[in-house]
Write a protein that holds these residues in place. Sequence first.
Motif, mmCIF file in Angstrom:
data_model
loop_
_atom_site.group_PDB
_atom_site.id
_atom_site.type_symbol
_atom_site.label_atom_id
_atom_site.label_comp_id
_atom_site.label_asym_id
_atom_site.label_seq_id
_atom_site.Cartn_x
_atom_site.Cartn_y
_atom_site.Cartn_z
ATOM 1 N N LEU A 45 0.836 -1.201 0.000
ATOM 2 C CA LEU A 45 0.000 0.000 0.000
ATOM 3 C C LEU A 45 0.868 1.246 0.000
ATOM 4 C CD1 LEU A 45 -2.636 -1.138 2.628
ATOM 5 C CD2 LEU A 45 -2.959 -0.997 0.155
ATOM 6 N N GLU A 46 0.481 2.216 -0.820
ATOM 7 C CA GLU A 46 1.180 3.485 -0.902
ATOM 8 C C GLU A 46 0.190 4.623 -0.689
ATOM 9 O OE1 GLU A 46 2.837 3.327 -4.828
ATOM 10 O OE2 GLU A 46 4.736 2.486 -4.115
ATOM 11 N N ALA A 47 0.632 5.657 -0.003
ATOM 12 C CA ALA A 47 -0.219 6.826 0.216
ATOM 13 C C ALA A 47 -0.154 7.733 -1.012
ATOM 14 C CB ALA A 47 0.226 7.577 1.454
ATOM 15 N N VAL A 48 -1.315 7.946 -1.642
ATOM 16 C CA VAL A 48 -1.411 8.825 -2.812
ATOM 17 C C VAL A 48 -2.487 9.868 -2.513
ATOM 18 C CG1 VAL A 48 -1.895 8.982 -5.281
ATOM 19 C CG2 VAL A 48 -0.764 6.942 -4.357
ATOM 20 N N ARG A 53 -3.338 3.435 -1.697
ATOM 21 C CA ARG A 53 -3.637 2.723 -2.945
ATOM 22 C C ARG A 53 -2.629 1.609 -3.143
ATOM 23 N NH1 ARG A 53 -7.457 5.481 -5.628
ATOM 24 N NH2 ARG A 53 -7.624 7.736 -5.345
ATOM 25 N N CYS A 54 -3.005 0.656 -3.992
ATOM 26 C CA CYS A 54 -2.121 -0.470 -4.265
ATOM 27 C C CYS A 54 -0.932 -0.033 -5.096
ATOM 28 C CB CYS A 54 -2.905 -1.569 -4.992
ATOM 29 S SG CYS A 54 -1.938 -3.094 -5.240
ATOM 30 N N SER A 55 0.217 -0.618 -4.818
ATOM 31 C CA SER A 55 1.429 -0.290 -5.561
ATOM 32 C C SER A 55 1.346 -0.679 -7.029
ATOM 33 C CB SER A 55 2.640 -0.968 -4.922
ATOM 34 O OG SER A 55 2.503 -2.384 -4.962
ATOM 35 N N CYS A 56 0.354 -1.496 -7.398
ATOM 36 C CA CYS A 56 0.216 -1.898 -8.800
ATOM 37 C C CYS A 56 -0.260 -0.737 -9.675
ATOM 38 C CB CYS A 56 -0.740 -3.081 -8.940
ATOM 39 S SG CYS A 56 -2.490 -2.688 -8.656
ATOM 40 N N GLY A 57 -0.794 0.313 -9.053
ATOM 41 C CA GLY A 57 -1.223 1.493 -9.799
ATOM 42 C C GLY A 57 -2.651 1.448 -10.289
ATOM 43 N N THR A 58 -3.357 0.346 -10.083
ATOM 44 C CA THR A 58 -4.745 0.241 -10.522
ATOM 45 C C THR A 58 -5.652 0.914 -9.495
ATOM 46 O OG1 THR A 58 -4.258 -1.861 -11.611
ATOM 47 C CG2 THR A 58 -6.583 -1.352 -11.197
ATOM 48 N N ALA A 59 -6.385 1.909 -9.915
ATOM 49 C CA ALA A 59 -7.197 2.698 -8.984
ATOM 50 C C ALA A 59 -8.251 1.854 -8.280
ATOM 51 C CB ALA A 59 -7.857 3.858 -9.721
ATOM 52 N N CYS A 61 -8.181 -1.497 -7.771
ATOM 53 C CA CYS A 61 -7.597 -2.819 -7.526
ATOM 54 C C CYS A 61 -8.496 -3.612 -6.576
ATOM 55 C CB CYS A 61 -6.207 -2.669 -6.922
ATOM 56 S SG CYS A 61 -5.410 -4.244 -6.516
ATOM 57 N N PRO A 62 -8.874 -4.842 -6.935
ATOM 58 C CA PRO A 62 -9.775 -5.631 -6.093
ATOM 59 C C PRO A 62 -9.127 -6.151 -4.811
ATOM 60 C CG PRO A 62 -9.062 -6.919 -7.972
ATOM 61 C CD PRO A 62 -8.569 -5.523 -8.204
ATOM 62 N N ALA A 63 -7.799 -6.194 -4.771
ATOM 63 C CA ALA A 63 -7.089 -6.669 -3.577
ATOM 64 C C ALA A 63 -5.901 -5.753 -3.310
ATOM 65 C CB ALA A 63 -6.626 -8.108 -3.761
ATOM 66 N N PRO A 64 -6.173 -4.504 -2.940
ATOM 67 C CA PRO A 64 -5.086 -3.522 -2.790
ATOM 68 C C PRO A 64 -4.046 -3.936 -1.757
ATOM 69 C CG PRO A 64 -7.156 -2.707 -1.850
ATOM 70 C CD PRO A 64 -7.482 -3.937 -2.616
ATOM 71 N N GLY A 65 -2.796 -3.973 -2.227
ATOM 72 C CA GLY A 65 -1.688 -4.330 -1.345
ATOM 73 C C GLY A 65 -1.644 -5.783 -0.961
ATOM 74 N N ALA A 66 -2.281 -6.657 -1.754
ATOM 75 C CA ALA A 66 -2.359 -8.065 -1.339
ATOM 76 C C ALA A 66 -2.467 -9.007 -2.524
ATOM 77 C CB ALA A 66 -3.538 -8.262 -0.391
ATOM 78 N N PRO A 180 0.587 -10.897 8.840
ATOM 79 C CA PRO A 180 -0.399 -9.863 9.145
ATOM 80 C C PRO A 180 -0.668 -8.909 7.986
ATOM 81 C CG PRO A 180 1.733 -9.181 9.950
ATOM 82 C CD PRO A 180 1.950 -10.514 9.260
ATOM 83 N N THR A 181 -0.623 -9.393 6.756
ATOM 84 C CA THR A 181 -0.874 -8.555 5.589
ATOM 85 C C THR A 181 -2.216 -7.832 5.707
ATOM 86 O OG1 THR A 181 0.383 -10.084 4.191
ATOM 87 C CG2 THR A 181 -1.112 -8.557 3.066
ATOM 88 N N ARG A 182 -2.244 -6.567 5.308
ATOM 89 C CA ARG A 182 -3.479 -5.788 5.324
ATOM 90 C C ARG A 182 -3.971 -5.606 3.895
ATOM 91 N NH1 ARG A 182 -4.550 -0.178 5.893
ATOM 92 N NH2 ARG A 182 -2.319 0.234 6.036
ATOM 93 N N VAL A 183 -5.268 -5.780 3.695
ATOM 94 C CA VAL A 183 -5.881 -5.639 2.370
ATOM 95 C C VAL A 183 -6.577 -4.275 2.295
ATOM 96 C CG1 VAL A 183 -7.412 -6.671 0.655
ATOM 97 C CG2 VAL A 183 -6.271 -8.127 2.342
ATOM 98 N N GLY A 184 -5.854 -3.276 1.836
ATOM 99 C CA GLY A 184 -6.413 -1.932 1.730
ATOM 100 C C GLY A 184 -7.012 -1.464 3.041
ATOM 101 N N VAL A 185 -8.151 -0.764 2.938
ATOM 102 C CA VAL A 185 -8.816 -0.251 4.137
ATOM 103 C C VAL A 185 -9.678 -1.315 4.802
ATOM 104 C CG1 VAL A 185 -8.850 2.098 3.238
ATOM 105 C CG2 VAL A 185 -10.783 0.592 2.775
ATOM 106 N N ARG A 186 -9.751 -2.501 4.191
ATOM 107 C CA ARG A 186 -10.629 -3.543 4.740
ATOM 108 C C ARG A 186 -10.084 -4.136 6.025
ATOM 109 N NH1 ARG A 186 -10.945 -6.796 -0.927
ATOM 110 N NH2 ARG A 186 -11.225 -4.959 -2.259
ATOM 111 N N GLY A 187 -8.785 -4.127 6.191
ATOM 112 C CA GLY A 187 -8.194 -4.674 7.409
ATOM 113 C C GLY A 187 -7.224 -5.800 7.119
ATOM 114 N N PRO A 188 -6.667 -6.402 8.179
ATOM 115 C CA PRO A 188 -5.633 -7.427 8.006
ATOM 116 C C PRO A 188 -6.182 -8.837 7.874
ATOM 117 C CG PRO A 188 -5.878 -6.916 10.317
ATOM 118 C CD PRO A 188 -6.850 -6.022 9.584
#
Length: 221
Positions: A45-48, A53-59, A61-66, A180-188
């Motif tokens: 996850l990157e702060a934009v 947002r996910c580092s993949c750059g897809t606005a 993304c169905p699984a941000p950061g995961a 403990p991976t976190r999936v976007g704002v959904r949680g870990p």
Amino acid sequence: MDVTGPTRFPAGTSQIPQQRGERLRDAAVRYAEERHWDVLSGTWLEAVDGVERCSCGTADCPAPGAHPTGRDWVNQATGSAVVVHRMWARTPRAAILLPTGRTFDALDVPESAGCLALARMERRQVELGPVTCTPGRRMLFFVLPGAAAKVPDLVRNLGWPPNAIDLTARGEGDYVVAPPTRVGVRGPIQWARRPTAANRWLPDAEELVSALAYACGRERR
């Protein structure tokens, strides 16, 4: 059954410990070193503009950061703790991904059905492996490799068409996201049952499918 989040489990199930302070690198190294699981670093996850947002750059993304960073992710997974350490030294916020079909497969069910089945199996003292709970309200039960090929017939033998209940198996060519991976704002991602010395030997899918299918069928009705 009313299960509104990963910390509200019915009586009799294992409570999920707090894991947010655990470093991703330490967890990833431990999975490789202690469990001998192949491990892969994923996106992060990157702060934009103040939004993660996910580092993949897809606005959207169905699984941000995961999720994996590329198509060749299967060949990048490693069981070497030294290599795993290097992966997270380069990308310390990367998701921890565990390929399935190698040292384990995973039985994937809705959280409500998983909680019901887990409580029943614990009461019956069924030997269980690790179990994860996702912020997408899914539970994954770790079992011996080969489950993906057997589950459709096992479900059919219990009287259910394989596509009639929400019970699937993740095997070769797939992966699970590890705590403990976190999936976007959904949680870990969290452990419903943590990996321990007691559950090092995984059960066969056949030992769990009956309870899981029953719970999934009950939920469907």
